[in-house]
Design a protein around this motif. Sequence first.
Motif, PDB file in Angstrom:
ATOM      1  N   TRP B 126     -37.125  40.246 -22.844  1.00 33.01           N
ATOM      2  CA  TRP B 126     -38.314  40.956 -22.327  1.00 33.01           C
ATOM      3  C   TRP B 126     -39.557  40.519 -23.078  1.00 33.01           C
ATOM      4  N   GLY B 127     -39.421  40.551 -24.405  1.00 30.23           N
ATOM      5  CA  GLY B 127     -40.592  40.233 -25.224  1.00 30.23           C
ATOM      6  C   GLY B 127     -40.969  38.775 -25.108  1.00 30.23           C
ATOM      7  N   ALA B 128     -39.966  37.916 -25.142  1.00 31.18           N
ATOM      8  CA  ALA B 128     -40.230  36.483 -25.209  1.00 31.18           C
ATOM      9  C   ALA B 128     -40.897  35.977 -23.942  1.00 31.18           C
ATOM     10  N   THR B 129     -40.556  36.565 -22.795  1.00 34.74           N
ATOM     11  CA  THR B 129     -41.160  36.085 -21.559  1.00 34.74           C
ATOM     12  C   THR B 129     -42.463  36.803 -21.249  1.00 34.74           C
ATOM     13  N   GLY B 130     -42.906  37.655 -22.181  1.00 33.49           N
ATOM     14  CA  GLY B 130     -44.163  38.356 -21.949  1.00 33.49           C
ATOM     15  C   GLY B 130     -44.031  39.471 -20.939  1.00 33.49           C
ATOM     16  N   MET B 131     -42.818  39.952 -20.736  1.00 32.38           N
ATOM     17  CA  MET B 131     -42.600  41.017 -19.758  1.00 32.38           C
ATOM     18  C   MET B 131     -42.348  42.344 -20.479  1.00 32.38           C
ATOM     19  N   TRP B 132     -42.777  42.449 -21.716  1.00 31.83           N
ATOM     20  CA  TRP B 132     -42.490  43.644 -22.501  1.00 31.83           C
ATOM     21  C   TRP B 132     -42.977  44.899 -21.798  1.00 31.83           C
ATOM     22  N   GLU B 133     -44.274  44.919 -21.464  1.00 31.11           N
ATOM     23  CA  GLU B 133     -44.831  46.128 -20.848  1.00 31.11           C
ATOM     24  C   GLU B 133     -44.227  46.426 -19.486  1.00 31.11           C
ATOM     25  N   LEU B 268     -34.454  50.080  -6.379  1.00 30.89           N
ATOM     26  CA  LEU B 268     -35.576  50.632  -5.633  1.00 30.89           C
ATOM     27  C   LEU B 268     -36.859  50.654  -6.448  1.00 30.89           C
ATOM     28  N   VAL B 269     -36.722  50.908  -7.750  1.00 28.67           N
ATOM     29  CA  VAL B 269     -37.910  50.960  -8.600  1.00 28.67           C
ATOM     30  C   VAL B 269     -38.670  49.637  -8.528  1.00 28.67           C
ATOM     31  N   VAL B 270     -37.911  48.543  -8.379  1.00 30.20           N
ATOM     32  CA  VAL B 270     -38.546  47.238  -8.269  1.00 30.20           C
ATOM     33  C   VAL B 270     -39.315  47.140  -6.957  1.00 30.20           C
ATOM     34  N   LEU B 271     -38.700  47.666  -5.911  1.00 26.99           N
ATOM     35  CA  LEU B 271     -39.322  47.625  -4.586  1.00 26.99           C
ATOM     36  C   LEU B 271     -40.577  48.490  -4.526  1.00 26.99           C
ATOM     37  N   ALA B 272     -40.607  49.498  -5.403  1.00 26.06           N
ATOM     38  CA  ALA B 272     -41.698  50.477  -5.345  1.00 26.06           C
ATOM     39  C   ALA B 272     -43.035  49.884  -5.726  1.00 26.06           C
ATOM     40  N   CYS B 273     -43.060  48.597  -6.133  1.00 22.73           N
ATOM     41  CA  CYS B 273     -44.344  47.967  -6.422  1.00 22.73           C
ATOM     42  C   CYS B 273     -45.198  47.944  -5.161  1.00 22.73           C
ATOM     43  N   PHE B 274     -44.572  48.049  -3.997  1.00 21.14           N
ATOM     44  CA  PHE B 274     -45.354  48.039  -2.766  1.00 21.14           C
ATOM     45  C   PHE B 274     -46.172  49.298  -2.598  1.00 21.14           C
ATOM     46  N   ILE B 275     -45.839  50.359  -3.313  1.00 23.36           N
ATOM     47  CA  ILE B 275     -46.681  51.542  -3.244  1.00 23.36           C
ATOM     48  C   ILE B 275     -47.373  51.768  -4.582  1.00 23.36           C
ATOM     49  N   GLY B 276     -47.578  50.674  -5.289  1.00 22.71           N
ATOM     50  CA  GLY B 276     -48.429  50.751  -6.462  1.00 22.71           C
ATOM     51  C   GLY B 276     -47.734  51.191  -7.729  1.00 22.71           C
ATOM     52  N   ALA B 277     -46.400  51.184  -7.764  1.00 21.33           N
ATOM     53  CA  ALA B 277     -45.727  51.511  -9.013  1.00 21.33           C
ATOM     54  C   ALA B 277     -45.762  50.278  -9.914  1.00 21.33           C
ATOM     55  N   GLU B 278     -45.995  50.502 -11.198  1.00 20.69           N
ATOM     56  CA  GLU B 278     -46.079  49.368 -12.101  1.00 20.69           C
ATOM     57  C   GLU B 278     -44.679  48.895 -12.449  1.00 20.69           C
ATOM     58  N   GLY B 279     -44.637  47.814 -13.192  1.00 22.15           N
ATOM     59  CA  GLY B 279     -43.345  47.334 -13.658  1.00 22.15           C
ATOM     60  C   GLY B 279     -43.067  45.923 -13.204  1.00 22.15           C
ATOM     61  N   ILE B 280     -41.807  45.527 -13.357  1.00 20.27           N
ATOM     62  CA  ILE B 280     -41.456  44.145 -13.093  1.00 20.27           C
ATOM     63  C   ILE B 280     -41.637  43.798 -11.627  1.00 20.27           C
ATOM     64  N   GLY B 294     -41.294  30.035 -11.353  1.00 18.10           N
ATOM     65  CA  GLY B 294     -40.850  30.310 -12.718  1.00 18.10           C
ATOM     66  C   GLY B 294     -41.140  31.743 -13.117  1.00 18.10           C
ATOM     67  N   TRP B 295     -42.332  32.192 -12.795  1.00 25.62           N
ATOM     68  CA  TRP B 295     -42.736  33.552 -13.133  1.00 25.62           C
ATOM     69  C   TRP B 295     -41.822  34.570 -12.442  1.00 25.62           C
ATOM     70  N   ALA B 296     -41.608  34.355 -11.158  1.00 28.15           N
ATOM     71  CA  ALA B 296     -40.758  35.277 -10.406  1.00 28.15           C
ATOM     72  C   ALA B 296     -39.344  35.281 -10.966  1.00 28.15           C
ATOM     73  N   MET B 297     -38.903  34.088 -11.373  1.00 28.36           N
ATOM     74  CA  MET B 297     -37.549  33.972 -11.909  1.00 28.36           C
ATOM     75  C   MET B 297     -37.444  34.761 -13.215  1.00 28.36           C
ATOM     76  N   GLU B 298     -38.466  34.651 -14.060  1.00 31.88           N
ATOM     77  CA  GLU B 298     -38.449  35.403 -15.317  1.00 31.88           C
ATOM     78  C   GLU B 298     -38.351  36.899 -15.032  1.00 31.88           C
ATOM     79  N   GLY B 299     -39.183  37.346 -14.077  1.00 30.10           N
ATOM     80  CA  GLY B 299     -39.136  38.760 -13.717  1.00 30.10           C
ATOM     81  C   GLY B 299     -37.758  39.149 -13.204  1.00 30.10           C
ATOM     82  N   GLY B 300     -37.232  38.309 -12.325  1.00 30.06           N
ATOM     83  CA  GLY B 300     -35.918  38.590 -11.761  1.00 30.06           C
ATOM     84  C   GLY B 300     -34.856  38.667 -12.838  1.00 30.06           C
ATOM     85  N   LEU B 301     -34.912  37.730 -13.808  1.00 27.29           N
ATOM     86  CA  LEU B 301     -33.907  37.736 -14.864  1.00 27.29           C
ATOM     87  C   LEU B 301     -34.044  38.973 -15.755  1.00 27.29           C
ATOM     88  N   CYS B 302     -35.294  39.396 -15.997  1.00 27.20           N
ATOM     89  CA  CYS B 302     -35.505  40.626 -16.781  1.00 27.20           C
ATOM     90  C   CYS B 302     -34.758  41.789 -16.132  1.00 27.20           C
TER      91      CYS B 302
END
Lengths: 336, 705
Positions: B126-133, B268-280, B294-302
């Motif tokens: 998480w940290g290394a790919t900059g996806m910590w938050e 579902l939490v991942v899908l919820a970005c469509f209604i403005g939920a933050e996160g991966i 590459g970016w999407a892959m990092e997110g997906g792997l997280c």
Amino acid sequence: MRLSKTISALFLSFVILFASLTQANAKRLHAAIADWTGGIITCEVAVGILEREMGYKIKQTVFPSGTGLWEAIAAGELDFACESWPSYAEADDVMFNEDLIYDGKVVKSYKGDGTVDLLGTTGIIGMSDYWIPRYAAEKFGIKTWRDLNKHKKEFATIETGGKGRLIGCPVAGWNCHDQKRLDLLGIDFQADELGTEAAAVAEAKAAYMRKEPFLLYLWSPHWFFGEFDMVGVGLPDYKTCAGDTFTEANNWKTCGTDGWPATGWDKDYTMNYGNPDTFAKPEHAKAKAFFERMKLDNLDQAKMLVEVDIKKRDVKEVVNEWLDNNPDKWKSWLPN
Amino acid sequence: MSSEVSSIQGKSISSKNIITYSLVLLTFLVALWLSFQSEGPSKMPKVVTDQFTFTAWVNEGEDYLKKNYRWITKIIASYIKNIYYFVEDFLLDSPWLLIAALIFLPCLIAGGLRLGLYSLFVIYFWGATGMWEPSLQTVALMGLSVLMCVVVGVTLGVMCSQSDRFENFMKPILDTMQVMPAFVYLFPALFFFGIGGAPAILATMIYSMPPIIRLTNTGIRQVSAETIESATSFGSSKLQLLFKIKIPLSLPSIMMGINQVIMMALALVVLACFIGAEGIGGQVWQAIRRLDVGWAMEGGLCILFMAIMFDRFSMSFSKTEQSLPSNVQKFYLLPQSWEKYLIARLIEKPLEFLSGLTNFVCINLTRSIAYVFEFCISLSNKNTARDIGEAITRRYYIIPSFILILAISFIDSYMISIGSFPEEWRLSIRQPISSAVDSLTVNPGFIAFTKALRGFVYLKLLRPLDIFLTHVPWWYTLGVFSAIGYFTVGIRFAIITALLLLFIGACGIWPQSMITLSSVLVSVALCFIIGVPLGIIASYNERFRNVQNVVLDAMQTLPYFCYLIPVLMFFGGGVVSAILATVIYSIPPIIRLTSLGLTQVSGTYSEVSRSFGGTLLQTLNKIKFPLAVPSLVIGFNQTVIMAFAMQIVTPLIGGKGLGLEVFNGLARSDTGRGLAAGIGIVLLAIIIDRISLAWTKKQREALGL
């Protein structure tokens, strides 16, 4: 005895919770992240300045542009959004109740109910058109949109059959009315709505690399023009549709070929917009003043677009670099 | 005599088959003829669609609800939002070491060294790919949703187990909750609960609660009658019986439910970005927008790593401890079977020492604390003191963990600030992935292949089917579906099918729903063509199967719009890309169930066949496949449902049909339009699901299974 202890503990934790919440809310704003890179950069510039110079903490949420975004702002779910293009916000005319002023001149006046507040122009002046690559224009001798029909076979894909294809406005919520325009102008092309800017541009990029002819809807400033040599097809100049405007509210009434959308787009003096209640609060007066003064240059945005979209760098990093190197450009936007 | 009977029966069956086949052929030919007759896409007459303004009703209803009841939903939303912000702020503002300890220690305690080390890897990733938050935001959203799901779900499950009437009332509701694509209520949730955390949590609850209700219910109902009887004979009341016997005994089942809730909530939490939920999810969506594989892959792997971690963590609670005899040395990290290798023993030796040391320190630390406590309290009350002392000593892992966590936060706030994940530890895999994909995108051979495939799928499969389905008059399609419903399920289902299809037609979305249907059919056909051979290979080769299972697990856990980008890069935007993305998403069940079905066919059958001189192909064709049909159909059924679910995201890369209607509804804030299209997808999915399930049942009965 035990019960009262529990209650007091609960009470205490609630007090702490709310104290921490109210403290955190003091200088917080909630902004939307747009769904095209130019919009993201403009907003990131504003966010960067608000955070660096004015002590704000801005929460950002990805939100697709369109009517839904306007409603979210009107409802106070979001505090502001950046770079709305007036031509694309037709269904939202009801929202502002102000004049859009650029360089002291009124460029458009809105008579809405004021549930959304016009925060001021961004400085970006946008232009939208249909484009073809120069090699195709020279090969087929296409000068204007009138020449397109003669070569529609060249512009066809397996999906469109005998018609030519327009890589159209990717998002329905943007209200481009591509198919309507093509039909009204008698261009025998089919508009393909690919869902995202990325999809449309990827399609165009692949076609360019294969030196195939293609017709593309695109707006400028956009990185695509820096990378590839494109010519506009010179759609008819923008004309308003007198009387019956062409909006969803009046069931898409149209003036035929006399006005929008049978014409090209108007010059877009883009604007930032926000929730009126938020920006009426005294603690946000300075932020409002900043938005009134903000004036980002097309060229600056275009440079950042290249960094972000071609060099694939992080938006925040690019914007911070620009802020570091160009304080003379944005220091004057700060409120006194 | 008996052989005669069977031959007569055989004859009647085959003649019946001929009738059925010719009927099907005839129906098809009539449809083809009708489709050639019609001028344009078939639609219900305007008289009906103009009268049946479902869209307008929904919008009016929504306006009414908004005006009069929005204050209630707003209060609920603001409560949830405040709690969510509180958790989020805590996670984001805390020093990263504290968060790491909060994740690592429970994993270590619950799942042993292996899970502990794995959790450290996840945290590092998480940290290394900059996806910590974003990762922590996702954790916060998921954690809150799961917590609320468990509270509400267990309560409802207990109620179901106590009353048959309530259970019967809940069953259809639970069915609907599971079939309904989340997008359908994701967007209305947006209008009532605002954007961001609150609607995301509520929508997640709807989506992921069914398993825990079901598993709690069955868990409690499965508590053996003898246990209950003995408890009653000892004079326990109904409540005592429930809380002291039934619920504790059904805990493993409840834990299974929690495990499933976690996995579904994460999806579902991942899908919820469509209604403005933050996160991966938001990160992945932005990556799609910028075509950054590459970016999407990092997110997906997280997400993938996170899911595996939470899965193993919650599984470790429902598993019972397996005890080895104490004289056998137990491996901590590597599989026990590797004991024969010297390297494995060399790695394990220091680990053994370390764990012994940790145990020693923990136990003694806890004992001394317990002793101090015991001593202090024993001044006033001896009995309580002993109880508390025992209670502390028993938890000799938890107390040191607490101390460690407190120490970290103490150091952070009073000595040196630890802050967020160190920048120097960044390690990005974006560049290599992206450049690999880029080089493929310009590779002429590969592009020629993708172009050929695109042309084939579009010209040979999709377009003919599209034109056929949209041009066949709506009443004919409706009649055919009802007839199929009648022959496979029964008259009641036939009527329901007709009504559901009438609804779709009356909403004025008939052409779009036929386009969706044809996309799904083409996708499923492709899944079949690709998936069945893979399943066959897997059923013969165990090593292949093992590798494939890992890949399929990963495919199913990755958020499903991760697939969109590579497909988009290689095949361009458009309908074909949408189909290919659907194939990638919905192929796992068919592969899995083919290989499962074939391996389950008992060895005796194939043995017999081989002893009669059947070749490998004959055995497969004549014996194994017919017997594996029920399993295959279940795979087919799941694939169809997943393909329908995918229809909702494919508009992002040029998909058409009902999914696009849902999107357009959102973009124009036209809930009615979006809802009608969403319901359309659900109804089509339900009809096809029921028909194929009924067909499986018939097949099973015919085979005598």
